[in-house]
Write a protein that holds these residues in place. Structure first.
Motif, PDB file in Angstrom:
ATOM      1  N   LEU A 109      -6.222 -22.458 -82.563  1.00  0.00           N
ATOM      2  CA  LEU A 109      -5.192 -21.529 -82.955  1.00  0.00           C
ATOM      3  C   LEU A 109      -4.011 -22.448 -83.588  1.00  0.00           C
ATOM      4  O   LEU A 109      -3.311 -22.176 -84.334  1.00  0.00           O
ATOM      5  CB  LEU A 109      -5.114 -20.769 -82.036  1.00  0.00           C
ATOM      6  CG  LEU A 109      -3.818 -19.562 -82.306  1.00  0.00           C
ATOM      7  CD1 LEU A 109      -3.959 -18.655 -83.472  1.00  0.00           C
ATOM      8  CD2 LEU A 109      -3.532 -18.561 -81.074  1.00  0.00           C
ATOM      9  N   GLU A 110      -3.575 -23.435 -82.415  1.00  0.00           N
ATOM     10  CA  GLU A 110      -2.311 -24.241 -82.719  1.00  0.00           C
ATOM     11  C   GLU A 110      -2.444 -24.887 -84.004  1.00  0.00           C
ATOM     12  O   GLU A 110      -1.503 -25.136 -84.757  1.00  0.00           O
ATOM     13  CB  GLU A 110      -2.025 -25.102 -81.573  1.00  0.00           C
ATOM     14  CG  GLU A 110      -1.383 -24.311 -80.266  1.00  0.00           C
ATOM     15  CD  GLU A 110      -0.467 -23.242 -80.663  1.00  0.00           C
ATOM     16  OE1 GLU A 110       0.641 -23.590 -81.291  1.00  0.00           O
ATOM     17  OE2 GLU A 110      -0.528 -22.007 -80.328  1.00  0.00           O
ATOM     18  N   GLU A 111      -3.705 -25.507 -84.178  1.00  0.00           N
ATOM     19  CA  GLU A 111      -3.813 -26.306 -85.476  1.00  0.00           C
ATOM     20  C   GLU A 111      -3.647 -25.570 -86.653  1.00  0.00           C
ATOM     21  O   GLU A 111      -3.122 -25.895 -87.885  1.00  0.00           O
ATOM     22  CB  GLU A 111      -5.350 -26.825 -85.330  1.00  0.00           C
ATOM     23  CG  GLU A 111      -5.391 -28.146 -84.562  1.00  0.00           C
ATOM     24  CD  GLU A 111      -6.749 -28.740 -84.712  1.00  0.00           C
ATOM     25  OE1 GLU A 111      -7.117 -29.370 -85.848  1.00  0.00           O
ATOM     26  OE2 GLU A 111      -7.813 -28.511 -83.812  1.00  0.00           O
ATOM     27  N   ILE A 112      -4.397 -24.076 -86.531  1.00  0.00           N
ATOM     28  CA  ILE A 112      -4.100 -23.276 -87.810  1.00  0.00           C
ATOM     29  C   ILE A 112      -2.673 -22.787 -88.057  1.00  0.00           C
ATOM     30  O   ILE A 112      -2.493 -22.942 -89.171  1.00  0.00           O
ATOM     31  CB  ILE A 112      -5.196 -21.946 -87.697  1.00  0.00           C
ATOM     32  CG1 ILE A 112      -6.658 -22.424 -87.634  1.00  0.00           C
ATOM     33  CG2 ILE A 112      -5.035 -21.015 -88.549  1.00  0.00           C
ATOM     34  CD1 ILE A 112      -7.194 -22.794 -88.899  1.00  0.00           C
ATOM     35  N   LYS A 113      -1.991 -22.496 -86.856  1.00  0.00           N
ATOM     36  CA  LYS A 113      -0.785 -22.282 -87.049  1.00  0.00           C
ATOM     37  C   LYS A 113       0.157 -23.029 -87.726  1.00  0.00           C
ATOM     38  O   LYS A 113       0.979 -23.107 -88.528  1.00  0.00           O
ATOM     39  CB  LYS A 113      -0.150 -21.802 -85.756  1.00  0.00           C
ATOM     40  CG  LYS A 113      -0.409 -20.504 -85.220  1.00  0.00           C
ATOM     41  CD  LYS A 113       0.216 -20.093 -83.744  1.00  0.00           C
ATOM     42  CE  LYS A 113      -0.091 -18.826 -83.469  1.00  0.00           C
ATOM     43  NZ  LYS A 113       0.562 -18.662 -82.118  1.00  0.00           N
ATOM     44  N   GLU A 114      -0.077 -24.656 -87.691  1.00  0.00           N
ATOM     45  CA  GLU A 114       0.639 -25.680 -88.446  1.00  0.00           C
ATOM     46  C   GLU A 114       0.363 -25.881 -89.719  1.00  0.00           C
ATOM     47  O   GLU A 114       1.396 -25.955 -90.362  1.00  0.00           O
ATOM     48  CB  GLU A 114       0.081 -26.931 -87.608  1.00  0.00           C
ATOM     49  CG  GLU A 114       0.719 -27.142 -86.427  1.00  0.00           C
ATOM     50  CD  GLU A 114       0.128 -28.409 -85.757  1.00  0.00           C
ATOM     51  OE1 GLU A 114      -0.087 -29.434 -86.141  1.00  0.00           O
ATOM     52  OE2 GLU A 114       0.367 -28.488 -84.417  1.00  0.00           O
ATOM     53  N   ALA A 115      -0.993 -25.224 -90.190  1.00  0.00           N
ATOM     54  CA  ALA A 115      -1.180 -25.327 -91.577  1.00  0.00           C
ATOM     55  C   ALA A 115      -0.855 -23.853 -92.493  1.00  0.00           C
ATOM     56  O   ALA A 115      -0.828 -24.149 -93.694  1.00  0.00           O
ATOM     57  CB  ALA A 115      -2.494 -25.940 -91.587  1.00  0.00           C
ATOM     58  N   PHE A 116      -1.195 -22.822 -91.593  1.00  0.00           N
ATOM     59  CA  PHE A 116      -0.978 -21.585 -92.335  1.00  0.00           C
ATOM     60  C   PHE A 116       0.384 -20.948 -91.634  1.00  0.00           C
ATOM     61  O   PHE A 116       0.317 -20.309 -90.756  1.00  0.00           O
ATOM     62  CB  PHE A 116      -2.198 -20.865 -91.961  1.00  0.00           C
ATOM     63  CG  PHE A 116      -3.428 -21.243 -92.734  1.00  0.00           C
ATOM     64  CD1 PHE A 116      -3.866 -20.768 -93.755  1.00  0.00           C
ATOM     65  CD2 PHE A 116      -3.912 -22.248 -92.224  1.00  0.00           C
ATOM     66  CE1 PHE A 116      -4.992 -21.014 -94.617  1.00  0.00           C
ATOM     67  CE2 PHE A 116      -5.159 -22.774 -92.968  1.00  0.00           C
ATOM     68  CZ  PHE A 116      -5.494 -21.984 -94.137  1.00  0.00           C
ATOM     69  N   THR A 117       1.312 -21.140 -92.335  1.00  0.00           N
ATOM     70  CA  THR A 117       2.871 -20.672 -91.737  1.00  0.00           C
ATOM     71  C   THR A 117       3.352 -19.334 -92.545  1.00  0.00           C
ATOM     72  O   THR A 117       4.113 -19.169 -92.026  1.00  0.00           O
ATOM     73  CB  THR A 117       3.706 -21.674 -91.893  1.00  0.00           C
ATOM     74  OG1 THR A 117       3.899 -22.267 -93.163  1.00  0.00           O
ATOM     75  CG2 THR A 117       3.233 -23.092 -90.999  1.00  0.00           C
TER      76      THR A 117
END
Length: 163
Positions: A109-117
């Motif tokens: 989830l943290e990886e996705i939050k960095e790329a999809f903001t």
């Protein structure tokens, strides 16, 4: 609708005979014939089914491996759990994963939050959560996690906003 039901029945036939060795190939060929008689161009190979549309678009349904489409390359690969289902098309991707830990999901989830903001939405329940967002290239991602049920990743080209 009739073509869809015929195709679905053929797919169920293949899946019910999966793992039966020689019977599996015979079932695949029989299912392909059923698809063809219904006007559906399909290629069945083990647990992977590729359905080709009249417009040239392909829908791939399979399980067990991380997808290789262009959309799958945009998101980080999830390393934990067991991939149980994958559906891929040119403009969308859906992955179902089971047997994952809270820690693996939280890290992903943290990886996705960095790329999809952009356009973020997050909802937490007592046993899981959902996160949806878009990136700068117009792709949307939705993660849905339920502790005892599994985890899904959906990626799609964002719909253009209407004026």
């Amino acid at each position: 609708m009739k073509k869809f039901l015929m195709g679905l029945l053929a797919l169920l036939l293949v899946l019910s005979l999966a793992g039966c060795g020689a019977k599996e190939k015979a079932a695949e060929k029989a299912a392909e014939k059923v698809f063809k008689s219904a006007g559906v161009d399909a290629d069945i190979n083990g647990d992977k089914v590729v359905i080709k549309g009249e417009d040239g678009q392909e829908l791939t349904i399979g399980a067990g491996e991380w997808p290789t489409s262009d959309l799958a390359k945009i998101i980080p690969e999830f390393k934990g759990g067991k991939i149980v289902s994958v559906m891929e098309a040119n403009d969308s991707l859906f992955i179902m994963i089971e047997d994952i830990s809270d820690e693996d999901f939280t890290a992903y989830l943290e990886e996705i939050k960095e790329a999809f903001t952009n356009e973020t939405f997050e909802m937490n329940t007592g046993t899981g959560m959902m996160y949806a967002a878009a990136n700068n290239e117009g792709l949307g991602v939705t993660l849905t996690y339920e502790k005892d049920a599994g985890f899904s990743i959906a990626v799609a080209q964002a719909e253009p906003e209407e004026d």
